[in-house]
Design a protein around this motif. Sequence first.
Motif, PDB file in Angstrom:
ATOM      1  N   HIS A  52       0.800  -1.047   0.200  1.00 39.63           N
ATOM      2  CA  HIS A  52      -0.015   0.107  -0.158  1.00 39.63           C
ATOM      3  C   HIS A  52       1.034   1.555  -0.033  1.00 39.63           C
ATOM      4  N   LEU A  53       0.612   2.189  -1.178  1.00 39.95           N
ATOM      5  CA  LEU A  53       2.295   3.003  -1.506  1.00 39.95           C
ATOM      6  C   LEU A  53       1.323   4.257  -1.430  1.00 39.95           C
ATOM      7  N   LEU A  54       1.625   5.510  -0.228  1.00 43.05           N
ATOM      8  CA  LEU A  54       1.318   6.568  -1.042  1.00 43.05           C
ATOM      9  C   LEU A  54       2.565   7.796  -1.678  1.00 43.05           C
ATOM     10  N   THR A  55       2.181   7.907  -2.748  1.00 45.15           N
ATOM     11  CA  THR A  55       3.182   9.047  -3.236  1.00 45.15           C
ATOM     12  C   THR A  55       2.391  10.487  -3.548  1.00 45.15           C
ATOM     13  N   SER A  56       3.619  11.247  -3.400  1.00 45.85           N
ATOM     14  CA  SER A  56       2.565  12.905  -3.519  1.00 45.85           C
ATOM     15  C   SER A  56       3.772  13.343  -5.299  1.00 45.85           C
TER      16      SER A  56
ATOM     17  N   GLN B  15      -1.612   0.093 -16.653  1.00 48.75           N
ATOM     18  CA  GLN B  15      -1.053  -0.207 -17.744  1.00 48.75           C
ATOM     19  C   GLN B  15      -0.130   0.708 -17.339  1.00 48.75           C
ATOM     20  N   SER B  16       0.186   1.838 -17.077  1.00 47.59           N
ATOM     21  CA  SER B  16       0.782   2.680 -17.123  1.00 47.59           C
ATOM     22  C   SER B  16       1.956   3.102 -16.895  1.00 47.59           C
ATOM     23  N   LEU B  17       1.471   2.363 -15.485  1.00 47.34           N
ATOM     24  CA  LEU B  17       3.248   2.303 -14.057  1.00 47.34           C
ATOM     25  C   LEU B  17       3.220   1.098 -14.506  1.00 47.34           C
ATOM     26  N   LYS B  18       3.069  -0.031 -14.676  1.00 46.03           N
ATOM     27  CA  LYS B  18       3.139  -1.493 -14.823  1.00 46.03           C
ATOM     28  C   LYS B  18       4.483  -0.879 -16.196  1.00 46.03           C
ATOM     29  N   ARG B  19       4.141  -0.365 -17.343  1.00 43.86           N
ATOM     30  CA  ARG B  19       5.515  -0.179 -18.326  1.00 43.86           C
ATOM     31  C   ARG B  19       6.498   0.898 -17.687  1.00 43.86           C
ATOM     32  N   ASN B  20       6.228   1.603 -17.056  1.00 50.11           N
ATOM     33  CA  ASN B  20       7.425   2.571 -16.604  1.00 50.11           C
ATOM     34  C   ASN B  20       8.254   1.379 -15.713  1.00 50.11           C
ATOM     35  N   TRP B  21       7.839   0.846 -14.306  1.00 51.76           N
ATOM     36  CA  TRP B  21       8.344  -0.266 -14.159  1.00 51.76           C
ATOM     37  C   TRP B  21       9.022  -0.755 -14.929  1.00 51.76           C
ATOM     38  N   ARG B  22       8.593  -1.830 -15.811  1.00 54.08           N
ATOM     39  CA  ARG B  22       9.109  -2.605 -15.959  1.00 54.08           C
ATOM     40  C   ARG B  22       9.985  -2.272 -17.745  1.00 54.08           C
TER      41      ARG B  22
ATOM     42  N   SER C 193      11.341  -0.164  -8.027  1.00 53.56           N
ATOM     43  CA  SER C 193      10.519   0.814  -9.323  1.00 53.56           C
ATOM     44  C   SER C 193       9.506   1.089  -9.133  1.00 53.56           C
ATOM     45  N   ALA C 194       8.197   1.082  -7.972  1.00 50.78           N
ATOM     46  CA  ALA C 194       7.315   1.140  -7.408  1.00 50.78           C
ATOM     47  C   ALA C 194       7.307   1.949  -6.267  1.00 50.78           C
ATOM     48  N   VAL C 195       8.551   2.289  -6.104  1.00 55.25           N
ATOM     49  CA  VAL C 195       8.457   3.648  -5.048  1.00 55.25           C
ATOM     50  C   VAL C 195       9.620   4.184  -5.507  1.00 55.25           C
ATOM     51  N   LYS C 196      10.145   4.223  -6.448  1.00 57.46           N
ATOM     52  CA  LYS C 196      11.281   5.577  -7.221  1.00 57.46           C
ATOM     53  C   LYS C 196      10.946   5.841  -8.354  1.00 57.46           C
ATOM     54  N   ILE C 197      10.379   5.130  -8.826  1.00 57.86           N
ATOM     55  CA  ILE C 197      10.005   4.955 -10.723  1.00 57.86           C
ATOM     56  C   ILE C 197       8.661   5.627 -10.867  1.00 57.86           C
ATOM     57  N   SER C 198       8.825   7.307 -11.312  1.00 55.46           N
ATOM     58  CA  SER C 198       7.529   8.069 -11.772  1.00 55.46           C
ATOM     59  C   SER C 198       6.886   7.660 -13.159  1.00 55.46           C
ATOM     60  N   PRO C 199       6.002   7.485 -13.513  1.00 51.80           N
ATOM     61  CA  PRO C 199       5.375   7.621 -15.063  1.00 51.80           C
ATOM     62  C   PRO C 199       6.155   9.383 -15.670  1.00 51.80           C
ATOM     63  N   LYS C 200       6.063   8.809 -16.995  1.00 51.86           N
ATOM     64  CA  LYS C 200       6.771   9.803 -17.452  1.00 51.86           C
ATOM     65  C   LYS C 200       6.214  10.780 -18.584  1.00 51.86           C
ATOM     66  N   GLY C 201       4.631  10.404 -18.420  1.00 47.93           N
ATOM     67  CA  GLY C 201       4.096  11.724 -18.954  1.00 47.93           C
ATOM     68  C   GLY C 201       4.229  12.712 -18.613  1.00 47.93           C
ATOM     69  N   LYS C 202       4.659  13.967 -19.784  1.00 55.18           N
ATOM     70  CA  LYS C 202       5.114  15.260 -19.540  1.00 55.18           C
ATOM     71  C   LYS C 202       5.707  15.729 -18.775  1.00 55.18           C
ATOM     72  N   GLN C 203       7.007  14.844 -18.457  1.00 55.35           N
ATOM     73  CA  GLN C 203       8.602  15.161 -17.253  1.00 55.35           C
ATOM     74  C   GLN C 203       8.731  16.362 -17.899  1.00 55.35           C
TER      75      GLN C 203
ATOM     76  N   SER D 166       8.196  16.198 -12.741  1.00 57.20           N
ATOM     77  CA  SER D 166       6.916  16.001 -11.810  1.00 57.20           C
ATOM     78  C   SER D 166       7.780  14.309 -10.848  1.00 57.20           C
ATOM     79  N   ARG D 167       9.030  14.349 -11.143  1.00 57.47           N
ATOM     80  CA  ARG D 167       9.766  12.793 -10.405  1.00 57.47           C
ATOM     81  C   ARG D 167       9.223  12.933  -9.021  1.00 57.47           C
TER      82      ARG D 167
END
Length: 364
Positions: free
Chosen positions: A8-12, A42-49, A257-267, A272-273
């Motif tokens: 269970h993660l909380l990310t701001s 789908q977005s999260l998993k692709r950015n992680w893997r 990856s889940a705690v460190k990798i952010s989605p890449k949209g409009k970075q 917004s990392r």
Amino acid sequence: MSHFIQLHLLTSYPPSNLNRDDLGRPKTAFMGGARRLRVSSQSLKRNWRTSDLFESAVDGHKGTRTKRLGGEVFKRMKAAGADDKVAGNSAEKIAGVFGKLRKVEKGEKHEYEIEQLVHVGPEELSALEALADTLGAENREPTDDELKGLLARRPTAVDVALFGRMLAAAPSYNVEAACQVAHAITVHAAEVEDDYFTAVDDLNTGDEDRGAAHIGEAGFAAGLFYLYICIDRDLLIDNLQGNKELADRAIAALVESAVKISPKGKQNSFGSRAHASYMLAEKGDQQPRSLSASFLQPVMGEGQGVEAIRKLETQAQAFDDAYGAGADRRFVLSATPEYEVPALKGDIQRGNLQELLTFLKGDD
């Protein structure tokens, strides 16, 4: 050994456009009477893997998702000396092992593409490339036995084992996902805003060139997201042919990856990392459950980070009180300075990321 691992993660995230809809605006969902921001699984998993972190952690045990297997076969066979007809027929047959080929309209160049993306492991890709090289050198088409042999090896790609795959042309080689990832949603109500922006031509030199060379709008929003992940460790080990050490590496790669990798949209526009500010990890044989009910009533006002943690832990305790303990063991990773005492009862370990990864290993 614990059957299930629940995270269970909380990310701001600050103002950003992490995951866009068909209009280019941040995705949303309606929950608990309020509009929330959303990032799709789908977005999260692709950015992680696809991250360097994940790839280096699994050390070559990573799959490839593509429609272009047939096209790669055609190019390799041509490079090895096959003529166009033999290479084309072979590409169709080999690609057809993994899925239905896309229809080619009259006059369109044949790319030998499969209609849907297929996720293949490194062993399967190596076998396909070796067969293409052999066929090209001998200028011949594959036999039925050679085609069957392409799927004779079960993949040891950890992303295939974690997230599964479906081969419509060969359902016996489907892989059931050992990991379920929810869509991340904000714990509070959120509104998408519009950024009106202009760009000026650097070569504007005179008064007649005044004004913007470009005008545009872009949607953005900010929020504190809750994300739920569930891993069936027994199924993951089975998917990896009993390799427990590789399963532990897969879990560690996924968690980091889940705690460190952010989605890449409009970075590039928003920078917004972010890292997760809190994670509750649970291990046990109990039936998994999300804690999204914690946020049916949106978090309001100031101090949202600490309040979100309190609501999440209070809901977990309420489930425990109603149905029995939801986990055998728990671990809290917190990067929220104001967080002090867990609202959950019982022995809860606390520590840093490396201690969390040790906690998640198979030997309890």
